[in-house]
Design a protein around this motif. Structure first.
Motif: not given
Length: 446
Positions: A141-169
């Motif tokens: 359940l912990i990792f199902r919750i993590q999945t929901t949490l991350e998906h919801a955050m992405r949804t919030y940002w994408i619906e508001r026209d944010y750009i997702e980046i992947h910066s170098p490590k």
């Protein structure tokens, strides 16, 4: 692939033939009947087999039934298998009101008979055998919750026209300071560093004209801390936005983000979280309370706790005390602590021209800091001076300072630890419980 049915789908199916796959949780091998609890990624179901034992008088028995009974008797906990049989709804069955009469059983992979961990094993032992530990319903359940949490955050940002980046490590120089860095041998006798933060690259996106960006990715800290909330590798949730008036614009975005994400968790998993963790998911109201650091220290002192730190910041007990005050006064689990002195902030935090304090905040959740956010200084000459004050050589920050030499709008953002949010949301004592595979000073495996 066979027409496998997930356990969570069984209750909605009619009685009849069905095929399920999973791993053995328990076996009850009684003389006249055998029960197997089979668990898959969605739940558990009871399997039943009327046992056929060798006849004491030597009369001939059904060979297939004998073989099935013997096979079930040898099943070890953790073995993965596929069962076909007849599904039957029966309200007397405590486990979901359904059971499957076994017709055929195929072992995909047998487990060793002695399981290396038990329900009462210590945390370090469970981490040694994390892949087995994760089979628990709570951990699933912990990792199902993590999945929901991350998906919801992405949804919030994408619906508001944010750009997702992947910066170098991999970085050529330190991202924020020369401390807490992992060095990595690179080509041609060069040295690279694992990124402590995507901070500089988030700000580069503002210079690039991206406007609003976010990233969810790994960061690395060579920090020899052994606390319940520190790790050497963890997932950071970051955002940066342009054309802000102050850090307050960042705080407003973050509180809306958290309200949106926690609401998604409550809607999808609230009942199961209550069942397995005995936690009521509280969706926070906005705005979150805001308290300047100086005032927070006065409140903590009035509660009878003397903060031992000499730099003016809160210590962990001070954070717990101010959060207790906020809960008692406002009934809120979150609080922004604002107006930090420059000495305890990064060189790139903008300073208020009137007060000299930084336009920054820490966000506390249930007494633990989960975020630092701020308006960034975007004037290159000011950045250079503030870097020198921190003992940093601007020449070593050349690539970063170049962002500002060619224009960048007023901007700000935050970084937030995913594991800390999950730990606090679910009332756990350590981020190790909510991290898929934890990395710390003494742990690099599994």
């Amino acid at each position: 692939m066979s027409k496998r049915v997930l356990v969570q789908q069984l209750q909605s199916r009619e009685d009849g033939p069905v095929s399920v796959s999973g791993w053995v949780e328990t076996v009850r091998d009684q003389k006249k009947v055998q029960f197997v609890i089979l668990r898959d990624e969605t739940g558990a179901v009871q399997l039943v087999n009327p046992a056929t034992r060798p006849a004491e008088d030597g009369r001939e028995q059904d060979a297939a039934a004998l073989a099935l009974t013997e096979l079930i008797s040898t099943l070890s906990t953790g073995s993965f298998l596929t069962v076909t049989g007849d599904l039957k709804h029966d309200e007397r069955v405590k486990l979901g009101g359904v059971e499957i009469k076994i017709g055929a059983l195929e072992i995909a992979a047998s487990a060793l008979p002695e399981t290396p961990i038990a329900a009462d094993s210590g945390l370090d032992k469970r981490m040694d055998w994390r892949f087995i530990d994760l089979r628990q319903r709570r951990n699933n359940l912990i990792f199902r919750i993590q999945t929901t949490l991350e998906h919801a955050m992405r949804t919030y940002w994408i619906e508001r026209d944010y750009i997702e980046i992947h910066s170098p490590k991999l970085m050529a120089s330190a991202s924020e300071s020369n401390a807490e860095l992992f060095e990595v041998p690179y080509f041609e006798d060069k040295t690279a560093y694992l990124a402590q933060s995507p901070q500089f690259f988030k700000q580069m996106a503002q210079s690039a004209g991206f406007g609003k960006i976010f990233e969810i990715g790994d960061v690395y800290r060579a920090d020899p801390s052994f606390t319940s909330r520190h790790a050497t590798e963890f997932t950071s949730i970051d955002a940066e936005i342009s054309w802000i008036d102050s850090h307050e614009d960042v705080a407003t975005m973050q509180e809306e983000l958290l309200q949106f994400a926690i609401q998604a968790v409550a809607d999808k998993h609230g009942a199961e979280i209550k069942d397995l963790f005995d936690i009521d998911v509280v969706v926070p109201t906005v705005p979150f309370p805001r308290i300047p650091l100086a005032e927070a220290r006065e409140i903590v002192a009035a509660r009878g706790y003397e903060i031992p730190r000499t730099d003016g910041d809160l210590d962990p007990e001070g954070e717990r005390q101010i959060s207790a005050h906020v809960q008692e006064t406002y009934g809120h689990e979150f609080v922004f602590i604002t107006d930090y002195h420059p000495e305890i902030r990064a060189f790139y935090h903008m300073r208020d021209e009137e007060t000299g304090l930084t336009k920054s905040y820490d966000l506390l959740f249930k007494g633990v800091e989960i975020t630092t956010g701020a308006q960034r200084e975007h004037r290159v000459e000011v950045l250079e001076e503030q870097a020198r004050e921190k003992g940093l050589d601007p020449e070593h920050l050349g690539f970063y300072l170049d962002f500002f030499r060619y224009g960048v709008p007023p901007h700000g953002g935050f970084g937030m630890g995913l594991a800390r949010v999950l730990m606090l949301l679910l009332g756990q004592d350590s981020i190790r419980e909510v991290t898929y595979l934890f990395r710390g000073p003494t742990r690099l495996a599994p």
